[in-house]
Design an enzyme around this catalytic site. Sequence first.
Site, PDB file in Angstrom:
ATOM      1  N   LEU A  51       0.899  -1.164   0.000  1.00 28.54           N
ATOM      2  CA  LEU A  51       0.000   0.000   0.000  1.00 28.54           C
ATOM      3  C   LEU A  51       0.938   1.214   0.000  1.00 28.54           C
ATOM      4  O   LEU A  51       1.843   1.301   0.823  1.00 28.54           O
ATOM      5  CB  LEU A  51      -0.840  -0.055   1.281  1.00 28.54           C
ATOM      6  CG  LEU A  51      -1.566   1.185   1.772  1.00 28.54           C
ATOM      7  CD1 LEU A  51      -2.604   1.630   0.768  1.00 28.54           C
ATOM      8  CD2 LEU A  51      -2.260   0.879   3.096  1.00 28.54           C
ATOM      9  N   SER A  52       0.731   2.148  -0.912  1.00 28.39           N
ATOM     10  CA  SER A  52       1.645   3.292  -1.046  1.00 28.39           C
ATOM     11  C   SER A  52       1.688   4.158   0.209  1.00 28.39           C
ATOM     12  O   SER A  52       0.699   4.267   0.937  1.00 28.39           O
ATOM     13  CB  SER A  52       1.213   4.183  -2.210  1.00 28.39           C
ATOM     14  OG  SER A  52       1.181   3.457  -3.410  1.00 28.39           O
ATOM     15  N   GLN A  53       2.826   4.809   0.392  1.00 25.82           N
ATOM     16  CA  GLN A  53       3.003   5.816   1.447  1.00 25.82           C
ATOM     17  C   GLN A  53       1.909   6.894   1.257  1.00 25.82           C
ATOM     18  O   GLN A  53       1.617   7.272   0.111  1.00 25.82           O
ATOM     19  CB  GLN A  53       4.392   6.414   1.244  1.00 25.82           C
ATOM     20  CG  GLN A  53       4.796   7.497   2.189  1.00 25.82           C
ATOM     21  CD  GLN A  53       6.077   8.181   1.694  1.00 25.82           C
ATOM     22  OE1 GLN A  53       6.537   7.936   0.585  1.00 25.82           O
ATOM     23  NE2 GLN A  53       6.624   9.019   2.520  1.00 25.82           N
TER      24      GLN A  53
END
Length: 204
Positions: A51-53
């Site tokens: 899951l992206s930053q």
Amino acid sequence: MVQEQIIGRGIGDARVIAAMRKISRHLFVDPGLVNRAYDDSALPIGDKQTLSQPYIAARMTEALRLTGMEKVLELGTGSGYQTALLAELCFNVFSVEKLRALSRNARTLLDRLGYQNIALHVGDGTIGWSEHAPYNAIIVTAGAPNVPKPLLDQLSVGGRLVIPIGAEQAQILIRVSRTRSSFKEEQLGECKFVKLLGKYGWRD
Ligand code: SAH
């Protein structure tokens, strides 16, 4: 999270900020990682994907310049977090994920949250989703060696495509804007994503 990582680092789009405040990121991570859901980092979501930053998700979303009317194509549904963000900010989202299990989990969660403007598809997103093209905006949340040609073909005139391009270990975020006669490319900064695998991405 929003005050420090998003507004504090220069994200100014009020709609993006409101959507980030609204969406509970802890719902999109494994139960064991809930206490890290608002950390300034990417998080594992299983199957070696991440899951992206939060900042990167906000930066990419802002770069699409959504007003609420757009039809958006997303590659890499993953947890569905970015998909929810888009659903808050555009008219409808078409999101493609390669891994069936991730897409299924995302569907369950996004349905539970009540989103009715999201269509999910399992397959190779590097060929786009021609059935619903053209798109006003396209976002790719996995790193590619170069811009997949079908995505340029499926971008409408005036549309924006945001995609990480570069080597496996580090990429540059690129925005491609389509005009009537050409494609304009801008660099938005460094990033690091998992690989976009597929016909017009990295080899499986
Ligand atoms: N945006 C997601 C994170 C994505 S991680 C989130 O918010 O959780 C990158 C995702 O891209 C992974 O789930 C991976 O399976 C997917 N992916 C990789 N190659 C793909 C392809 N060719 N088509 C669609 N999805 C792909």
